[in-house]
Scaffold this active site. Structure first.
Site, PDB file in Angstrom:
ATOM      1  N   HIS A 158      40.659 -35.713  48.012  1.00 39.16           N
ATOM      2  CA  HIS A 158      39.295 -35.620  48.575  1.00 39.16           C
ATOM      3  C   HIS A 158      38.407 -34.692  47.733  1.00 39.16           C
ATOM      4  CE1 HIS A 158      41.041 -37.364  52.343  1.00 39.16           C
ATOM      5  NE2 HIS A 158      42.076 -36.596  52.002  1.00 39.16           N
ATOM      6  N   SER A 279      20.357 -31.679  24.717  1.00 40.68           N
ATOM      7  CA  SER A 279      19.177 -32.108  25.447  1.00 40.68           C
ATOM      8  C   SER A 279      17.962 -31.940  24.546  1.00 40.68           C
ATOM      9  CB  SER A 279      19.013 -31.247  26.704  1.00 40.68           C
ATOM     10  OG  SER A 279      17.666 -31.265  27.131  1.00 40.68           O
ATOM     11  N   LYS A 285      21.752 -26.945  26.734  1.00 39.43           N
ATOM     12  CA  LYS A 285      22.600 -28.010  27.270  1.00 39.43           C
ATOM     13  C   LYS A 285      23.624 -28.556  26.281  1.00 39.43           C
ATOM     14  CE  LYS A 285      22.605 -29.967  30.673  1.00 39.43           C
ATOM     15  NZ  LYS A 285      21.717 -30.973  31.257  1.00 39.43           N
ATOM     16  N   GLU A 292      30.191 -40.049  30.427  1.00 43.72           N
ATOM     17  CA  GLU A 292      29.244 -40.729  31.318  1.00 43.72           C
ATOM     18  C   GLU A 292      29.141 -42.202  30.965  1.00 43.72           C
ATOM     19  OE1 GLU A 292      25.545 -38.144  32.015  1.00 43.72           O
ATOM     20  OE2 GLU A 292      26.610 -37.143  30.388  1.00 43.72           O
TER      21      GLU A 292
END
Ligand code: ARG
Length: 468
Positions: A158, A279, A285, A292
């Protein structure tokens, strides 16, 4: 406007709008090697059954060689009537060697020809392109599992911290999922191992063609059993699209984990700069784009599968032009998978595990609660009662009545021995049952994974050697 292979029956040429929709040369030309190999086997067979003279066969083979060279070098010049790879090759061969080129299609239809080409392309792509990449990624995971020794982290259910496990155990879990992917891909290749050449348009031939000879020449174990099935079967396309969807889902789940682990909140891994992105606006970043995209591409792979199943579902026997829609999703899924595997492998092979961060999270005394209950069970208590005892101590600790280690040490059924389970890195070493998460259980598992990888590499090699 003339020049179509089927122009005899027609008074005029095809409309531009028809060609724009109908032509597949733009995407099926990538099967030129398979198409030409199929034609070589076909004309060789035609000669051996007396449908071509030796000289005619040789002329056609020379023409085919020339076309192959043109295709490979990029010098092949397409003309508007090149509807697909099959018509393009035949047109060019005939241009090169004259009328005898018109004999190449004796006893053959584009329907058995395209079915052959797609089978051959798929077989080579899986055996030479995709499975080796999966094996390589497995190897990367196994190498990490080997290298991280007894490092451990929280196991999750979970997405809540559940029980600590060896990091190697976690990494190997992904390896076993990939083992099943390899198995599925190999099985798909084994199932498509039947040559459709000789089925003709749908009904076989009145000419003495020999499907066994062409099947053997092209590296198939056998030819089709039923000509209707041979030209209408696209199960192998659907199967590959499924295999790659499920593999894509596995990579997506790995990607999701990497994304979580690379976050500041988890901090379990640090990605190498060469496999991270920045970024355009936020200078600080460092993004896990590859992970992804591995997650994102799964959607596309599933879309290719469901789209193609929808294309197939209403088709009566046998060939229908709808089937031309098999190639683009297939090429796309294979390309997508190849790119994803390569990049993900690079990302995973270069990342660093922050094992101290992992251990600090895993050492929360609450993570050892199940092991405390097991301790009580060893002393003879029923598991349900033990669960209750430990649960109560956890509640007390959460309520601020003491730390869990103190409460455990003070408990008459637990005491100092049980409290030692709460020491850093202690509890997960207990879970030595077969396939469990303790280092002692992971060692044989690691050996088994290595042996599996070796066996799959050998299994692949056997099939690669059969490729024409
Ligand atoms: N381009 C076609 C395809 O991809 C080849 C088969 C064409 N057959 C036909 N009867 N028109 O499916």
């Amino acid at each position: 406007m003339a020049g179509e292979l089927w122009e005899g029956r027609f008074e005029g040429g095809p409309a531009e709008a028809l060609q724009a929709l109908n032509d597949s040369f733009g995407f099926d030309r990538r099967m030129y090697k398979e198409d030409i190999a199929g034609s070589r086997a076909h004309v060789t067979m035609l000669e051996s059954v007396g449908l071509l003279t030796g000289d005619e066969r040789d002329q056609i083979l020379v023409g085919l060689d020339q076309v192959q060279e043109e295709m490979a070098s990029g010098s092949f010049e397409a003309v508007p009537s090149d509807e697909d790879i099959h018509t393009a090759v035949e047109r060019r061969v005939t241009e090169l060697i004259g009328e005898v080129g018109g004999k190449i299609h004796t006893g053959r239809s584009r329907n058995d020809q395209v079915a052959l080409d797609v089978r051959m392309w798929t077989r080579a792509e899986i055996l030479e392109g995709l499975i080796p990449l999966v094996l390589r990624f497995q190897q990367t995971l196994i190498e990490h599992a080997d290298a991280v020794g007894e490092a451990y982290l929280p196991g999750y259910t979970h997405l809540q911290q559940a029980q600590p496990v060896a990091l190697a155990h976690h990494l190997l879990a992904h390896v076993w999922a990939l083992v099943r992917d390899v198995d599925r891909l190999v099985a798909t290749v084994d199932r498509l191992d039947s040559s459709p050449l000789g089925a003709g348009a749908l009904a076989g031939s009145s000419l003495p063609v020999d499907p066994v000879q062409t099947a053997t020449a092209l590296g198939f174990t056998k030819p089709f059993d039923n000509s209707l099935d041979a030209v209408s079967d696209r199960d192998y396309v659907a199967e590959v699209l499924f295999d790659l969807s499920l593999l894509g889902v596995h990579l997506s789940r790995i990607g999701e984990e990497l994304i979580l682990w690379a976050s500041t909140e988890f901090g379990f891994i640090t990605l190498d700069d060469s496999f991270s992105t920045g970024s355009s606006m936020m200078p600080q970043k460092k993004n896990p784009d590859i992970a992804e995209l591995a997650r994102g591409k799964a959607g596309r792979l599933i879309g290719n599968l469901t789209g193609f199943l929808a294309t197939l579902k209403g088709l009566p026997l046998t060939y229908n032009k709808d089937m031309q829609e098999d190639k683009e999703p297939m090429f796309d899924s294979c390309r997508t998978m190849g790119l994803t595997l390569l990049a993900l492998d690079g990302m995973v092979s270069t990342l660093t595990f922050n094992t101290e961060v992992m251990a600090a999270q895993a050492d929360s005394p609450f993570a050892a609660a199940t092991d405390l209950a097991d301790f009580l069970v060893t002393g003879g208590m029923a598991f349900r009662a033990a669960h209750g005892v430990v649960g109560e101590l956890v509640r007390k600790a959460l309520d601020g009545e003491g730390t869990l280690p103190d409460l455990v040490a003070a408990h008459p059924d637990l005491g100092a021995d049980a409290a030692r389970l709460l020491e850093p890195g202690a509890s997960f070493r207990q879970r030595t049952s077969k396939g469990g998460g303790a280092p002692a259980a992971v060692l044989p598992q690691l050996d088994a994974a290595k042996a599996q990888l070796k066996a799959d590499t050998a299994r692949l090699q056997v099939r690669q050697e059969l490729l024409p």
